[in-house]
Design a protein around this motif. Structure first.
Motif, mmCIF file in Angstrom:
data_model
loop_
_atom_site.group_PDB
_atom_site.id
_atom_site.type_symbol
_atom_site.label_atom_id
_atom_site.label_comp_id
_atom_site.label_asym_id
_atom_site.label_seq_id
_atom_site.Cartn_x
_atom_site.Cartn_y
_atom_site.Cartn_z
ATOM 1 N N ASP A 1 0.998 -1.022 0.031
ATOM 2 C CA ASP A 1 -0.295 0.033 0.077
ATOM 3 C C ASP A 1 0.904 1.286 0.374
ATOM 4 N N ARG A 2 0.593 1.622 -0.970
ATOM 5 C CA ARG A 2 1.345 3.525 -1.466
ATOM 6 C C ARG A 2 0.849 4.545 -0.753
ATOM 7 N N LEU A 3 -0.702 4.160 -1.061
ATOM 8 C CA LEU A 3 -1.656 5.408 -1.222
ATOM 9 C C LEU A 3 -1.524 5.854 0.427
ATOM 10 N N GLY A 4 -1.697 5.246 1.643
ATOM 11 C CA GLY A 4 -2.377 4.795 2.590
ATOM 12 C C GLY A 4 -1.311 5.742 3.684
ATOM 13 N N PRO A 5 -0.239 5.607 3.731
ATOM 14 C CA PRO A 5 1.384 5.847 4.302
ATOM 15 C C PRO A 5 0.891 7.570 3.587
ATOM 16 N N ARG A 6 0.822 7.494 3.124
ATOM 17 C CA ARG A 6 1.109 8.784 1.967
ATOM 18 C C ARG A 6 0.531 10.376 2.002
ATOM 19 N N ALA A 7 -1.397 9.326 2.514
ATOM 20 C CA ALA A 7 -2.512 10.392 3.493
ATOM 21 C C ALA A 7 -2.194 9.994 4.907
ATOM 22 N N ARG A 8 -2.448 9.229 4.879
ATOM 23 C CA ARG A 8 -1.939 9.387 6.635
ATOM 24 C C ARG A 8 -0.536 10.849 6.615
ATOM 25 N N PHE A 9 0.087 10.621 6.456
ATOM 26 C CA PHE A 9 1.487 11.789 6.428
ATOM 27 C C PHE A 9 1.240 13.275 6.343
ATOM 28 N N LYS A 10 0.174 12.906 5.058
ATOM 29 C CA LYS A 10 -0.465 13.799 5.244
ATOM 30 C C LYS A 10 -1.679 14.670 5.999
ATOM 31 N N GLU A 11 -2.592 14.246 6.426
ATOM 32 C CA GLU A 11 -2.887 14.582 7.659
ATOM 33 C C GLU A 11 -2.823 14.829 9.103
ATOM 34 N N SER A 12 -0.908 14.565 8.705
ATOM 35 C CA SER A 12 -0.451 14.938 10.558
ATOM 36 C C SER A 12 0.486 16.321 9.809
ATOM 37 N N LEU A 13 0.681 16.227 8.229
ATOM 38 C CA LEU A 13 1.012 17.658 8.836
ATOM 39 C C LEU A 13 0.214 18.609 8.516
ATOM 40 N N ASP A 14 -1.281 18.104 7.989
ATOM 41 C CA ASP A 14 -2.061 18.950 8.429
ATOM 42 C C ASP A 14 -2.313 19.927 9.622
ATOM 43 N N GLU A 15 -2.256 18.947 10.856
ATOM 44 C CA GLU A 15 -2.563 18.837 11.918
ATOM 45 C C GLU A 15 -1.302 19.537 12.201
ATOM 46 N N GLU B 1 10.606 18.484 3.487
ATOM 47 C CA GLU B 1 12.235 18.339 2.077
ATOM 48 C C GLU B 1 11.385 16.735 1.654
ATOM 49 N N SER B 2 12.154 16.265 0.800
ATOM 50 C CA SER B 2 11.312 14.786 -0.315
ATOM 51 C C SER B 2 12.780 13.966 0.070
ATOM 52 N N LYS B 3 12.993 12.786 0.039
ATOM 53 C CA LYS B 3 13.449 12.252 -0.512
ATOM 54 C C LYS B 3 13.242 10.864 -1.531
ATOM 55 N N VAL B 4 14.001 9.903 -1.962
ATOM 56 C CA VAL B 4 14.602 9.360 -3.097
ATOM 57 C C VAL B 4 14.169 7.560 -2.273
ATOM 58 N N PHE B 5 15.194 7.885 -1.166
ATOM 59 C CA PHE B 5 15.444 6.441 -0.798
ATOM 60 C C PHE B 5 16.438 6.357 0.627
ATOM 61 N N GLY B 6 16.399 5.964 1.743
ATOM 62 C CA GLY B 6 17.082 5.400 2.606
ATOM 63 C C GLY B 6 18.026 3.622 2.360
ATOM 64 N N ILE B 7 18.273 3.930 3.896
ATOM 65 C CA ILE B 7 19.784 2.644 3.770
ATOM 66 C C ILE B 7 18.588 1.640 4.632
ATOM 67 N N GLY B 8 17.906 0.720 3.979
ATOM 68 C CA GLY B 8 16.941 0.218 4.665
ATOM 69 C C GLY B 8 15.947 0.895 4.050
ATOM 70 N N LEU B 9 15.684 1.212 4.035
ATOM 71 C CA LEU B 9 14.172 1.979 2.843
ATOM 72 C C LEU B 9 14.731 1.866 1.195
ATOM 73 N N GLU B 10 15.232 1.101 0.319
ATOM 74 C CA GLU B 10 14.970 1.396 -0.614
ATOM 75 C C GLU B 10 14.497 1.750 -2.088
ATOM 76 N N SER B 11 12.396 1.005 -1.299
ATOM 77 C CA SER B 11 11.789 0.587 -2.762
ATOM 78 C C SER B 11 11.136 1.458 -1.891
ATOM 79 N N TYR B 12 10.523 2.040 -1.328
ATOM 80 C CA TYR B 12 9.729 3.272 -0.685
ATOM 81 C C TYR B 12 9.563 4.057 0.515
ATOM 82 N N THR B 13 9.724 5.653 -0.387
ATOM 83 C CA THR B 13 9.705 6.170 0.106
ATOM 84 C C THR B 13 8.116 7.146 0.698
ATOM 85 N N VAL B 14 7.999 7.763 2.058
ATOM 86 C CA VAL B 14 6.327 7.987 1.960
ATOM 87 C C VAL B 14 6.428 9.991 0.861
ATOM 88 N N GLY B 15 7.378 10.638 1.920
ATOM 89 C CA GLY B 15 7.628 11.739 1.589
ATOM 90 C C GLY B 15 8.532 11.469 0.524
#
Length: 415
Positions: free
Chosen positions: A195-209, A225-239
């Motif tokens: 699920d890619r959408l769910g985490p981003r929806a929660r991130f948006k709600e958090s930022l709104d608050e 600030e955005s990011k494309v990947f991190g060590i241990g986070l190679e396949s998907y970043t929410v932001g």
């Protein structure tokens, strides 16, 4: 006039292109560079005993690492004494100081926990920029913070970011200089998510608050600030870039681009002009990316030069917040600071010494041959002599390494 009485040649070379070096040096002197504190202690901070997390690593064990706020301030002082021009201090929330106060977790930190940093900055006429620290904490152990499916975890980090906005306003009021507050989250997954959408929806709600609290927008500039990947986070970043740019535009906050946070074929220099057409301000974290990694000491490479050119060519020095962001524990940490920040300033100097109006006119008239010739000639113009003069006027040594060697021997090696 230049140091050597008869050496007017550099000034005359640029005058032949219609560039006034005196004006350039005055502009360069007043460009504030926000210098990150976390180079001095390998992003350790003072509030948590645990190791780095969130896809972040500081490699190396060069001697002399700062282990207290006193040592870190001492090292920053040394670095700043070797860096010309205007500077700001860029802090992470994890650098709260609890020396004579009861510990407060990140969701409870207050301005008082940064009083010593404010005193430090005011004595040196520095502004302060700020960053919530959403990593290296037990509430971020699974690399999910503002997008976590656990509402308790999300609320902890929402409260943390709210407190950081209040602290940023305190910094601005105390120093008289606006504070840039940057929100970055490590959230993501090592493997392809279901699920890619769910985490981003929660991130948006958090930022709104987070952004629902009142704050003075002339004193605090919130960036994302955005990011494309991190060590241990190679396949998907929410932001992701798409998320952060879209959210910043919708909310009227400032997008922040770190030039180490993109795919290998993406260049931040190419993004600047587009974003300036749609955003009042833009923020940058400058680093040297080594694929697949970022946060290496800024080099005077083509991308650093091109980023500076785009800012200057767009007449956007008053719209772009420039900061450094890297950490190298394999070399002398003070040298890393000085080298990286001076390279940012050298790139800005080269951009300011460019006769951009003439180059633009050649492009508009279709004279691409002369455009190429002039751009190539400028590569060997004596900008190094102009930078040496800048250092002299700022009373900063050209050869800084000797001072760093002495400091290492007398201070760092005694820790």
């Amino acid at each position: 006039m230049f140091r050597r009485k008869k050496n007017n040649q550099p000034r005359l070379v640029y005058a032949s292109y219609g560039v006034d070096t005196e004006q350039v040096l005055n502009i360069l002197r007043d460009i504030p560079i926000s210098v990150h504190c976390w180079q001095g202690d390998d992003v350790t901070g003072f509030d948590q005993p645990q190791s780095l997390s969130g896809g972040i690593q500081a490699t190396g064990n060069y001697p002399g690492k700062a282990t207290s706020y006193e040592e870190l301030m001492q090292d920053i002082d040394k670095a700043f004494s070797l860096i010309p021009g205007r500077k700001k201090l860029n802090l992470h929330a994890s650098y709260a100081i609890f020396e004579d106060r009861e510990f407060a977790d990140r969701d409870q930190i207050k301005p008082v926990h940064f009083k010593k940093w404010v005193e430090y900055a005011k004595k040196r006429n520095l502004g302060i920029d700020f960053n919530p620290t959403l990593f290296s904490h037990s509430m971020a152990d699974d690399n999910l913070t503002l997008s976590s499916p656990n509402p308790e975890v999300r609320q902890f980090w929402i409260n943390h970011c709210k407190q950081c906005i209040r602290i940023s306003e305190y910094f601005a009021e105390e120093t008289g200089i606006p504070c840039v507050l940057n929100i970055w989250i490590p959230d993501g997954y090592k493997n392809t998510p279901a699920d890619r959408l769910g985490p981003r929806a929660r991130f948006k709600e958090s930022l709104d608050e987070i952004l629902s609290i009142p704050y003075d927008k002339t004193k605090v500039y919130v960036t994302l600030e955005s990011k494309v990947f991190g060590i241990g986070l190679e396949s998907y970043t929410v932001g992701s870039s798409e998320f952060c740019l879209s959210y910043a535009k919708e909310k009227g906050i400032t997008p922040l681009l770190d030039n180490g946070h993109y795919h290998p074929t993406e260049l931040v220099s190419d993004k600047i002009s587009s974003l300036l057409l749609f955003h009042q301000n833009l923020a940058l974290h400058l680093t040297h990316s080594v694929r697949w990694d970022s946060d290496h000491v800024v080099l005077l490479d083509e991308e650093t030069m091109e980023i500076a050119r785009e800012i200057v060519r767009s007449d956007a020095l008053n719209r772009v917040f420039i900061a450094t962001d890297y950490f190298d524990a394999s070399i002398n940490r003070i040298a890393a600071w000085v080298l990286g920040v001076r390279n940012v300033q050298k790139a800005l100097l080269c951009a300011l010494l460019e006769p951009s109006a003439k180059l633009k006119a050649l492009q508009e008239s279709g004279n691409f041959t002369k455009l190429m010739v002039m751009k190539e000639e400028l590569k060997t113009a004596p900008f190094g002599d102009i930078f040496a003069e800048f250092l002299r006027r700022e009373q900063v040594p050209l050869d800084y390494y000797k001072e760093i060697e002495t400091y290492e021997r007398e201070v760092l090696m005694t820790r």
